[in-house]
Design a protein around this motif. Structure first.
Motif, PDB file in Angstrom:
ATOM      1  N   ASP A 136       0.826  -1.209   0.000  1.00 45.86           N
ATOM      2  CA  ASP A 136       0.000   0.000   0.000  1.00 45.86           C
ATOM      3  C   ASP A 136       0.864   1.265   0.000  1.00 45.86           C
ATOM      4  N   GLU A 137       1.914   1.232   0.832  1.00 50.36           N
ATOM      5  CA  GLU A 137       2.835   2.369   0.866  1.00 50.36           C
ATOM      6  C   GLU A 137       3.439   2.626  -0.512  1.00 50.36           C
ATOM      7  N   LEU A 138       3.881   1.528  -1.141  1.00 49.13           N
ATOM      8  CA  LEU A 138       4.551   1.653  -2.437  1.00 49.13           C
ATOM      9  C   LEU A 138       3.607   2.191  -3.506  1.00 49.13           C
ATOM     10  N   LEU A 139       2.361   1.725  -3.473  1.00 45.24           N
ATOM     11  CA  LEU A 139       1.386   2.231  -4.444  1.00 45.24           C
ATOM     12  C   LEU A 139       1.213   3.728  -4.266  1.00 45.24           C
ATOM     13  N   ASP A 140       1.258   4.161  -3.014  1.00 50.40           N
ATOM     14  CA  ASP A 140       1.119   5.579  -2.735  1.00 50.40           C
ATOM     15  C   ASP A 140       2.334   6.351  -3.268  1.00 50.40           C
ATOM     16  N   ARG A 163       4.727   2.458 -13.635  1.00 51.07           N
ATOM     17  CA  ARG A 163       4.664   2.803 -12.210  1.00 51.07           C
ATOM     18  C   ARG A 163       4.654   1.539 -11.347  1.00 51.07           C
ATOM     19  N   ILE A 164       3.944   0.517 -11.813  1.00 52.74           N
ATOM     20  CA  ILE A 164       3.908  -0.746 -11.064  1.00 52.74           C
ATOM     21  C   ILE A 164       5.314  -1.354 -11.029  1.00 52.74           C
ATOM     22  N   GLY A 165       5.991  -1.327 -12.183  1.00 55.08           N
ATOM     23  CA  GLY A 165       7.362  -1.850 -12.245  1.00 55.08           C
ATOM     24  C   GLY A 165       8.303  -1.077 -11.326  1.00 55.08           C
ATOM     25  N   ILE A 166       8.082   0.219 -11.220  1.00 57.09           N
ATOM     26  CA  ILE A 166       8.914   1.041 -10.338  1.00 57.09           C
ATOM     27  C   ILE A 166       8.620   0.691  -8.874  1.00 57.09           C
ATOM     28  N   ALA A 167       7.334   0.517  -8.548  1.00 60.60           N
ATOM     29  CA  ALA A 167       6.971   0.143  -7.173  1.00 60.60           C
ATOM     30  C   ALA A 167       7.638  -1.172  -6.790  1.00 60.60           C
ATOM     31  N   ARG A 168       7.667  -2.129  -7.716  1.00 65.76           N
ATOM     32  CA  ARG A 168       8.299  -3.413  -7.436  1.00 65.76           C
ATOM     33  C   ARG A 168       9.789  -3.234  -7.170  1.00 65.76           C
ATOM     34  N   ALA A 169      10.426  -2.363  -7.983  1.00 62.18           N
ATOM     35  CA  ALA A 169      11.862  -2.145  -7.799  1.00 62.18           C
ATOM     36  C   ALA A 169      12.159  -1.465  -6.461  1.00 62.18           C
ATOM     37  N   LEU A 170      11.176  -0.708  -5.938  1.00 62.17           N
ATOM     38  CA  LEU A 170      11.402   0.016  -4.685  1.00 62.17           C
ATOM     39  C   LEU A 170      11.115  -0.835  -3.450  1.00 62.17           C
ATOM     40  N   ALA A 171      10.459  -1.986  -3.659  1.00 58.95           N
ATOM     41  CA  ALA A 171       9.942  -2.757  -2.528  1.00 58.95           C
ATOM     42  C   ALA A 171      10.998  -3.048  -1.465  1.00 58.95           C
ATOM     43  N   LEU A 172      12.224  -3.318  -1.860  1.00 52.44           N
ATOM     44  CA  LEU A 172      13.261  -3.732  -0.910  1.00 52.44           C
ATOM     45  C   LEU A 172      14.119  -2.563  -0.424  1.00 52.44           C
ATOM     46  N   ASN A 173      13.671  -1.336  -0.686  1.00 53.21           N
ATOM     47  CA  ASN A 173      14.485  -0.172  -0.319  1.00 53.21           C
ATOM     48  C   ASN A 173      15.896  -0.232  -0.882  1.00 53.21           C
ATOM     49  N   PRO A 174      16.058  -0.385  -2.176  1.00 54.38           N
ATOM     50  CA  PRO A 174      17.398  -0.538  -2.742  1.00 54.38           C
ATOM     51  C   PRO A 174      18.200   0.763  -2.640  1.00 54.38           C
ATOM     52  N   GLU A 175      19.514   0.612  -2.697  1.00 52.67           N
ATOM     53  CA  GLU A 175      20.364   1.808  -2.709  1.00 52.67           C
ATOM     54  C   GLU A 175      20.666   2.238  -4.138  1.00 52.67           C
ATOM     55  N   PHE A 176      20.493   1.260  -5.049  1.00 53.90           N
ATOM     56  CA  PHE A 176      20.921   1.499  -6.420  1.00 53.90           C
ATOM     57  C   PHE A 176      19.936   0.831  -7.372  1.00 53.90           C
ATOM     58  N   ILE A 177      19.507   1.577  -8.404  1.00 51.74           N
ATOM     59  CA  ILE A 177      18.583   1.013  -9.393  1.00 51.74           C
ATOM     60  C   ILE A 177      19.137   1.233 -10.794  1.00 51.74           C
ATOM     61  N   VAL A 178      19.130   0.176 -11.590  1.00 49.92           N
ATOM     62  CA  VAL A 178      19.439   0.327 -13.010  1.00 49.92           C
ATOM     63  C   VAL A 178      18.113   0.492 -13.739  1.00 49.92           C
ATOM     64  N   ALA A 179      17.924   1.611 -14.411  1.00 45.45           N
ATOM     65  CA  ALA A 179      16.698   1.852 -15.173  1.00 45.45           C
ATOM     66  C   ALA A 179      17.062   1.827 -16.647  1.00 45.45           C
ATOM     67  N   ASP A 180      16.627   0.772 -17.337  1.00 41.47           N
ATOM     68  CA  ASP A 180      17.015   0.594 -18.742  1.00 41.47           C
ATOM     69  C   ASP A 180      15.916   1.127 -19.657  1.00 41.47           C
ATOM     70  N   ILE A 198      10.542   9.616 -11.211  1.00 41.35           N
ATOM     71  CA  ILE A 198      11.912   9.138 -10.946  1.00 41.35           C
ATOM     72  C   ILE A 198      12.740  10.240 -10.278  1.00 41.35           C
ATOM     73  N   ALA A 199      12.564  11.485 -10.736  1.00 43.39           N
ATOM     74  CA  ALA A 199      13.293  12.596 -10.119  1.00 43.39           C
ATOM     75  C   ALA A 199      12.885  12.750  -8.647  1.00 43.39           C
ATOM     76  N   ASP A 200      11.581  12.558  -8.344  1.00 46.69           N
ATOM     77  CA  ASP A 200      11.111  12.641  -6.958  1.00 46.69           C
ATOM     78  C   ASP A 200      11.732  11.551  -6.090  1.00 46.69           C
ATOM     79  N   LEU A 201      11.764  10.322  -6.631  1.00 52.21           N
ATOM     80  CA  LEU A 201      12.294   9.186  -5.869  1.00 52.21           C
ATOM     81  C   LEU A 201      13.745   9.417  -5.507  1.00 52.21           C
ATOM     82  N   LYS A 202      14.458   9.930  -6.482  1.00 54.53           N
ATOM     83  CA  LYS A 202      15.869  10.188  -6.286  1.00 54.53           C
ATOM     84  C   LYS A 202      16.046  11.197  -5.151  1.00 54.53           C
TER      85      LYS A 202
END
Lengths: 329, 331
Positions: A136-140, A163-180, A198-202
């Motif tokens: 729920d947090e991630l969807l938000d 957006r769903i794919g981005i939420a999945r990538a964020l699920a584990l609180n990663p430090e680094f994301i490769v966005a292809d 993406i700019a907001d997440l960063k």
């Protein structure tokens, strides 16, 4: 000096080319051919280049989704390449990927909630109730309503799927994301929505990105630093500001000049590069760009240019070109 | 474009529908426009707006079933292409009107050589012998900038790069000297440096062949650099049509303005947030009442939600379908 978040050292990925009756390896396709750079915590490196330059292969090799041929990748000082397979799972919590195609990167048989929860399941994080709350947090975070939890990917547009794919990538609180190429399959009006996200997440989550794209305008919007790739090699590497204001490599200049600008009447002196990208199976001798370069000199044909720092004001601006440095006249 | 000339192509009130599992989708809904000789017109819009269907219907290439032109006319040099029998249409297609497609790999036949495919067109439309056609084909390949054409012509499509294949497509499309070329996203699959080469080539050939070009694209940058006029589509309607300078410098429709603002472009200074158009394109089965852009528009009023605005002429060559068009500002 503190350890950078990610350090890539002379990374190579060569694919064997097999042919003939016995399927022998007759040549190697040098997709990534000796690339080195670092990404600091919370920074975004934009990697730009045309199709076949090896940018996607590089992204995958860094995450070890492809086994590199040689070289090393260090995350917080720990070598990813030397980590045994059994140790990769815990390393992968810190690094995630966002894919280009929002249609093939989501399982059509899983609901949105199942897709986003999957990394939590794989890494056994939290109780079922906690996982639900995290979804729920991630969807938000990606600005999607909670009512989408039980719907399937086909019910969504490309931008929403991304957006769903981005939420999945964020699920584990990663430090680094490769966005292809995360926005290249999207329409312009939706592209900017996802780029803003993406700019907001960063900014809000302090995640470092390796942002891969063929589009220099997109790269400019999201990147702190920019690397330009050509035939498996980095040809220029600088802060976004320096690279766009003062591009040094003839290839970077040509790339910038080739972008169609939505301003009629501004017919720029187009630097049209001649010819096509040579095959990475049989790359040219010397500088890889010399076959198309307008400023080619004799030395370019025989000698591979090393990186020269032409930065001003203490900032580093690396360019691999014989026009600069001591070899220039 | 000059107003005293007769239009080459006159499309009036065109409606195309597709039968799908979910019901009848009206892909284009009452589209009218003119194309004059020698001009380049950009047909722009996002995916699903009907720009490709418009291009295909000009050549009678709507796959039927499931698609069908249910209303309207497409008049080309005095003949209505909609009511023309397939046999006559085939004589026009590829000779007087040609088309090039986005993906040159799927548009070329992989099992025949370039020579085979090119001479087919020439023997069919020009009545040339195989030998004459072969010579003419080599000349055409040379014109579109293919090095060593006499050797390349013997090759199969998979032996050529994407840019080269697109050049072959162009050579094939132009080999019979068409009056009108419909180019559907001709450079979208190509890299920027190759795109620049191909666009340059198209405009050079246009001058040489005196043909009109309809450039179907989602890329407003390409339109600005190559077209004389632009037609913007949204959800199956034309929402604005204007010469290139007014379209980009003084867009009248809020959607055109929004699109122009949201393009990620090279900027002098990085901005924190790119301007966006909120929401997304409605799907064809759930179109809103009134103006189709209403839900995303920042100028929407009750009037827009009740009645759909019609495309109204503003000046001789500009038209917009909006009750509250963006007012002209200086600069």
């Amino acid at each position: 000096m503190s350890t950078p978040l990610l350090e890539v050292r002379d990374l190579k990925k060569h694919f064997p080319v097999k042919s003939g009756l016995f399927h022998r390896t007759t040549a190697h396709l040098r997709a990534v051919d000796g690339v080195s750079f670092t990404i600091e915590k919370g920074r975004t490196l934009g990697l730009v280049g045309e199709s076949g330059c090896g940018k996607s292969t590089l992204g995958r090799a860094i995450l070890r989704l492809l086994e590199p041929s040689s070289g090393d990748v260090l995350l917080n000082g720990t070598s990813i390449i030397d980590t045994p397979r059994s140790g990769m799972l815990s390393l992968r919590r810190k690094m995630q990927m966002i894919f280009q195609d929002p249609y093939s990167s989501l399982s059509p048989r899983r609901t949105v909630a199942q897709t986003i929860r999957e990394p939590l399941d794989v890494h056994s994080i939290g109780t079922p109730a906690e996982r639900r709350q995290r979804v729920d947090e991630l969807l938000d975070v990606v600005s999607m309503g909670l009512q989408v939890r039980d719907r399937y990917p086909h019910e969504f547009s490309g931008g929403q799927r991304q957006r769903i794919g981005i939420a999945r990538a964020l699920a584990l609180n990663p430090e680094f994301i490769v966005a292809d190429e995360p926005v290249s399959a999207l329409d312009v009006s939706v592209q900017s929505q996802v780029l803003n996200l993406i700019a907001d997440l960063k900014r809000d989550l302090g995640i470092a990105f390796l942002f891969i794209s063929h589009d220099l305008a997109v790269i400019q919007h999201v990147s702190d630093d920019v690397g330009v790739m050509y035939l498996g090699k980095l040809v220029e590497f600088a802060s976004a500001e320096d690279l766009y204001r003062n591009p040094k490599h003839p290839y970077t200049r040509a790339l910038i000049a080739a972008i169609p600008v939505p301003e009629p009447g501004r017919k720029r002196a187009r630097l049209i590069v001649k010819g096509e990208v040579p095959s990475p199976i049989n790359p040219p001798s010397g500088c890889p760009f010399h076959t198309r370069c307008a400023e080619v000199k004799a030395i370019c044909r025989s000698e591979l240019p090393a990186a020269v720092d032409v930065g001003e004001g203490g900032r580093s601006h690396l360019v691999n070109c014989h026009l600069y440095g001591k070899a220039s006249d | 474009m000059s107003s005293d000339q007769q239009p080459l192509l006159r499309v009036r009130d065109l409606v195309v529908e597709f039968n799908t599992e979910a019901g009848v989708a009206r892909a284009i809904d009452g589209v009218s426009f003119d194309i004059y000789p020698n001009e380049t017109v950009g047909l722009v819009g996002e995916s699903g707006c009907g720009k490709t269907v418009t291009g295909l219907s000009i050549l009678g290439l709507i796959p039927s079933p499931p698609g069908k032109i249910v209303q309207g006319s497409i008049e080309f040099m005095g003949r209505d292409l909609v009511s023309l029998p397939e046999e006559e249409l085939r004589n026009i297609r590829g000779s007087e009107i040609s088309m090039i497609f986005q993906e040159p790999m799927t548009a070329l036949n992989p099992v025949f050589t370039i020579e085979n495919q090119m001479t087919d067109v020439l023997t069919r439309h020009q009545g040339l012998t195989r030998r004459q056609a072969g010579k003419a084909a080599i000349e055409m390949l040379d014109k579109v900038g293919i090095p060593i054409p006499e050797q390349r012509i013997k090759e199969y499509p998979h032996q050529l790069s994407g840019g080269m294949r697109q050049r072959v497509m162009i050579a094939m499309a132009l080999s019979c000297g068409p009056k009108l070329l419909v180019a559907d996203e001709p450079t979208t699959a190509l890299d920027v440096t190759t795109q620049a080469q191909v666009l340059e080539q198209i405009s050079l050939l246009q001058d040489e062949f005196h043909m009109a070009v309809i450039l179907v694209t989602h890329d407003l940058g390409v339109v600005a650099e190559t077209c004389d006029r632009g037609i913007v589509m949204y959800c199956g309607n034309i929402i604005e049509s204007a010469d290139i300078n007014s379209l980009f410098n003084h867009p009248r429709h809020p959607y055109t303005e929004g699109l122009l603002n949201s393009i990620p472009r090279l900027r002098e200074k990085k901005v924190d947030q790119l301007p966006i158009i909120p929401g997304r394109v409605p799907d064809l089965f759930h179109l809103p009442e009134g103006c189709r852009y209403g839900d995303r528009c920042n100028r929407v009023t009750d009037q827009c939600r009740q009645t759909a605005p019609l495309l109204q002429s503003v000046t001789e060559h500009t038209a917009v379908s909006c009750f509250h068009p963006v007012t002209q500002t200086s600069g």
